[in-house]
Enzyme design. Sequence first.
Site, PDB file in Angstrom:
ATOM      1  N   GLY B  14      -2.414  -2.202  -9.435  1.00  0.00           N
ATOM      2  CA  GLY B  14      -2.519  -2.044  -7.981  1.00  0.00           C
ATOM      3  C   GLY B  14      -2.938  -0.624  -7.629  1.00  0.00           C
ATOM      4  O   GLY B  14      -3.423   0.135  -8.478  1.00  0.00           O
ATOM      5  N   LEU B  15      -2.720  -0.268  -6.377  1.00  0.00           N
ATOM      6  CA  LEU B  15      -3.172   1.048  -5.907  1.00  0.00           C
ATOM      7  C   LEU B  15      -2.504   2.180  -6.673  1.00  0.00           C
ATOM      8  O   LEU B  15      -3.159   3.122  -7.107  1.00  0.00           O
ATOM      9  CB  LEU B  15      -2.871   1.190  -4.415  1.00  0.00           C
ATOM     10  N   HIS B  43      -1.260  -7.123  -5.521  1.00  0.00           N
ATOM     11  CA  HIS B  43      -0.650  -7.344  -4.210  1.00  0.00           C
ATOM     12  C   HIS B  43      -0.935  -6.217  -3.215  1.00  0.00           C
ATOM     13  O   HIS B  43      -0.759  -6.393  -2.016  1.00  0.00           O
ATOM     14  CB  HIS B  43       0.848  -7.558  -4.362  1.00  0.00           C
ATOM     15  N   GLY B  49      -1.870  -3.691   7.895  1.00  0.00           N
ATOM     16  CA  GLY B  49      -1.978  -2.891   9.111  1.00  0.00           C
ATOM     17  C   GLY B  49      -2.405  -1.454   8.978  1.00  0.00           C
ATOM     18  O   GLY B  49      -3.134  -0.942   9.814  1.00  0.00           O
ATOM     19  N   HIS B 257      10.742  -8.102   6.572  1.00  0.00           N
ATOM     20  CA  HIS B 257       9.709  -7.826   7.574  1.00  0.00           C
ATOM     21  C   HIS B 257       9.942  -8.747   8.772  1.00  0.00           C
ATOM     22  O   HIS B 257      10.153  -9.942   8.593  1.00  0.00           O
ATOM     23  CB  HIS B 257       8.325  -8.067   6.975  1.00  0.00           C
ATOM     24  N   ARG B 273       2.338  -5.726  16.578  1.00  0.00           N
ATOM     25  CA  ARG B 273       3.239  -5.115  17.562  1.00  0.00           C
ATOM     26  C   ARG B 273       2.791  -3.700  17.889  1.00  0.00           C
ATOM     27  O   ARG B 273       2.886  -3.249  19.033  1.00  0.00           O
ATOM     28  CB  ARG B 273       4.675  -5.124  17.043  1.00  0.00           C
ATOM     29  N   GLU B 394       5.844   0.834  -5.416  1.00  0.00           N
ATOM     30  CA  GLU B 394       7.032   0.048  -5.080  1.00  0.00           C
ATOM     31  C   GLU B 394       7.947  -0.136  -6.290  1.00  0.00           C
ATOM     32  O   GLU B 394       9.163  -0.293  -6.145  1.00  0.00           O
ATOM     33  CB  GLU B 394       6.621  -1.327  -4.517  1.00  0.00           C
ATOM     34  N   VAL B 411       1.784   1.769   1.398  1.00  0.00           N
ATOM     35  CA  VAL B 411       0.419   1.963   0.878  1.00  0.00           C
ATOM     36  C   VAL B 411       0.152   3.444   0.701  1.00  0.00           C
ATOM     37  O   VAL B 411      -0.509   3.857  -0.253  1.00  0.00           O
ATOM     38  CB  VAL B 411      -0.709   1.367   1.768  1.00  0.00           C
TER      39      VAL B 411
END
Lengths: 248, 659, 244
Positions: B14-15, B43, B49, B257, B273, B394, B411
């Site tokens: 991942g990142l 993932h 967002g 979440h 939101r 994570e 992120v």
Amino acid sequence: MNRIPLRPAARTLQIQVLRHNPHDPASEPHLQTFEVEEADTMTLFIALSEIRERQDPSLQFDFVCRAGICGSCGIIINGRPGLACRTLTKDLPDRITLAPLPAFELIGDLSVNTGKWMRGMSERLETWVHSRNLENLDIDTVEQAMEPELAEQLYELERCIECGCCVAACGTAQMRQDFVGAVGLNQITRFQLDPRDERTDAEFYELVGDESGVFGCMTLLGCEDMCPKELPLATQIAFLRRRMVCSG
Amino acid sequence: MQIIYTDVLVIGGGLAGQRAAIGAKRRGHDVIVLSLVPAKRSHSAAAQGGMQASLGNCFGASGDNEDIHFADTVRGSDWGADQEVVRMFTHTAPKAIRELAAWGVPWNRVARGDREITVDGKKHIISEPDAAHGLITSRNFGGTQKWRACYVSDGTGHAMLYTMSNQAIAANIPVHERMEALALIHSDGRCHGAIVRNLATGELLAYVARATCMATGGFGRIYRVSTNAIINEGMGAAIALETGVATLGNMEAIQFHPTGIFPAGILVTEGCRGDGGLLLDGRQHRFMPDYEPEKKELASRDVVSRRMEEHIAAGHGAHSRFGEHLWLDIRLLGADHINNKLREVKEICQYFLGIDPVSELIPVRPAQHYSMGGVRTDHRGESPQLRGLFAAGEAACWDMHGFNRLGGNSVAETVVAGMIVGDAMADFCDSQAGKLILSTALVDEFGQKQQRLLAGIANGNGSESAFELTRLMQETMTANVGIFRHRDRLEQAVSTLQELQQRARNIGLRSAAPGANPELVTAYRLQRMLKLAQCVAYGALQRTESRGAHYRADFPRRDDLNWMRRTLATWPDDEAGLPTLDYEALDIMRMELPPGWRGYGARDYIEHPQTSARQQQIDGILGDIPDADRHARQQALMPFRHLLPEHLRNNNERQGEEP
Amino acid sequence: MTSHPNRGPARADVLQSLTGLLLVLFIWGHMFFESSILLGKEAMHWVSKMFEGEHLFGKPYPLLVSVVAAVIFVLIAVHAILALRKFPGSYRQYQQFNAHMGALRHADTTLWYVQVITGFAMFFLASAHLFVVFLQPDNIGPYASSDRIWSGNFWIIYAPLLVSVHLHAGVGAYRLAMKWLPIPAASSRQVRRKLKLVMWGIVVFFLCLGSASLATYMVIGRDHAPYAGERYVPGKSQAPTGEH
């Protein structure tokens, strides 16, 4: 969410899967039919998971995000490529035939090695920003400005999830193994549009200016029609074709 | 067994993993990345967002800087975070985003002139200045004082991951796909790589490395309802735990979440939101202002999720045949905004719910989303107990999130931690400590142990189904270790998990297919997931306070007096039914921001006596340097720059800010 | 990069499209001229003489028709050779494409296959037609053509040629548009739908026009059969039709 109450008139789905395990010398490609009670909001992800959990634990398939974002679950659904995770069974007939995406190396049953293909494509087409100043980047100062519309346009092309559906939907790719497919051509247009990439059209021509690139495309448009992200692939390939013709 | 040697082994594509790999590779080390799936399918791609970084370019971000980002993050963590690490993070985040901008991420940009925004259910016209035109823009997110989430429509993670992966390909970093690490090879407190299973062929290999980086993401799949990808089973954290040496930090800190679509649990971004979307109840009444007058829908995620569940419990939910839920209303944002800035959300609604969010309400309910806990590391990302083992993203408990993570900070963490850990691994490889000294006998020993374990499962002929036990574990966790926790239910969870652990030793496989064998995979992962689940449940049972996302109905107050501590879990005895818990104190006297009220959520907490002492100390220090600039004031309170790699220490320039 | 890239593929692609475009324009024009028979023999005679240059030079030069036939033949040959590159290169490829097309049930993919088949057919049918025109350029006229079609049994070639050429040309024109036109991404799907509608419209129109003309030639040819070989002389009431 596998424990979803059944609809009053639940269907029994006949799910036919093209099975083959290349790691098993005894395995021959064959169709196997599974019966699954349809449930509300059932997707092929749920149906296949249920088959693996309750009927045949050896069934191979790939899911990662199960939300239509990651591009892992491209399979052939009743003859056409699509993302299994977001295909609702209610939109399909009672008999559903599933097969692995063609043109990719088979790992087993519905699982194919799209990752290897895509990495090969990226290496070949050098799908990254080429810029001399990346070596000694100054990341303490304010970033380079970019027109807001251009940034949005770039994202529009970057929404590709490399699921392989365009390759599976492409008649050219079926016949010619080395064809880069709409996925590759689209990425070239994305970097061609990006002012941060310093490559010239002549350099892009070196990458896609042949029969395995943009001039191999026969405009069958399966890519555009089967792209799960609805990318404007026909427009992009036409753009690239004009651009490459004029680049000489 | 084949042995593959490399300088740096990164587990996870991942990142975080790829950025760490690029960092180490640039320093001249050989790097191999292992990934369960093709790297671009990780993932990280699901982050929608935005990424928090205090660039301060657009209207709502004006005046933002590292100090405000720091304060927001610490408050968000409910003072559970390591404040030095938060400083390192907030300082590096703008650099990370600027690097990604140069690498090709098409960040959305500020457009000069007037535009309409939606705040608090009403339309306003704002104006963006000429000077900011074309710079990276940002949107509002929960728990922040400024609009700080930089974004690429609502496919931020996707765009970042593709750019990162492409840069890794450019750097010629091999990614060995469909590879799963089964065990870490270690001896005498030193990690030497991993035993790995090829998920396509079923073959075992050994990867021997000087530095090993765990970047395997979270473990949301121990829960039944989770926004996480189905590969997020926490195997990285689990095999670190199985060393018996490395510790996992704050495993009980699980984020839910607020807006998972109901009932599938697929995420729709907080950006909904942030951009002005509202939460409505069964009667379509906007209820959040009743609970949270200050931040309303944009309080931190732990607070909003709790208020939502509270509201449902009070009988105000909407009813559907799947159960109760609430509504997310983004209709007021308009078709244009939704089609451009929230198009993935729109797609998800269309495909999975069959609705158009431009004209219809989205059914939502909180779902497991993020694990703040993970492999405990020092500020450089290295395990304090197992040298040569690093962790980022994570999978790590680097600890910048404490007990609740702010939206958009994860992120950002992946990339920032990747930058820092990549350098730390390179430093380690360059140092004397990083020399590779091990015998192949040790590698064989670890390999054979895994071989035996797999053979044991495959030939066990037990009566239990791995799929069934996995489902039971997930249901136990969702039912008993969710948003509202209580001693009784936690005790029940702990004992159920222990029972499942016993039953998991008696698994029988129905399939003996050669090659991948997905049933075998489920079986061996289950045993590891049960250990992680037990760390969460048991840690939650022991923590008799409420902090951030960890809410104990029987201990509703934050207790700084007794619980200014980080939980550390180890599992030294494989046969044991429970982890060994230890605690690490957070030193209030070294904090830049001593504990207080978060600005939202409960005002009531048990104060630590050192809090006021530290506050006085801070007032004194700042009083002595009234003319110092913000950097110097910060430096006087809690120096952190020396902890960063040298090339990341400079101040961040901002448009409109005096240098 | 200072090396000179191989421009061959770009040129080949452009040339294939260009020859295709010219052939499409030619055949559409051809249809209007040949269907002049629907307006009467006089009109058709006038058109055929026009092509021989009579109106321009005062007397007919049938060689001009031969030249046109030769040019068209060259265009077809170039187009076909370039198109052959895209055809399945082996039986295996042919099978793969066939299986793919069958499973996909995708109109544009199937239409390409239609083009392959019609193209292949035309290689013989159009060649035969062109060969005759090339060798007997003066043998075009209300009676000459009708006799060829009816008494010479050329309708057996012209009927399938008519269907092939219009499917091929119509689909080809649509594909050319999709291949080269700068269609904005936002409206590409709508534009494509319209293009396709226009394509089918054109195909149907020319098939109707062509069928009507062919039928007319056949009727004239049948009636003129006893006098086959006799040429049409404008203004003069001819025996076969004057017998009514």
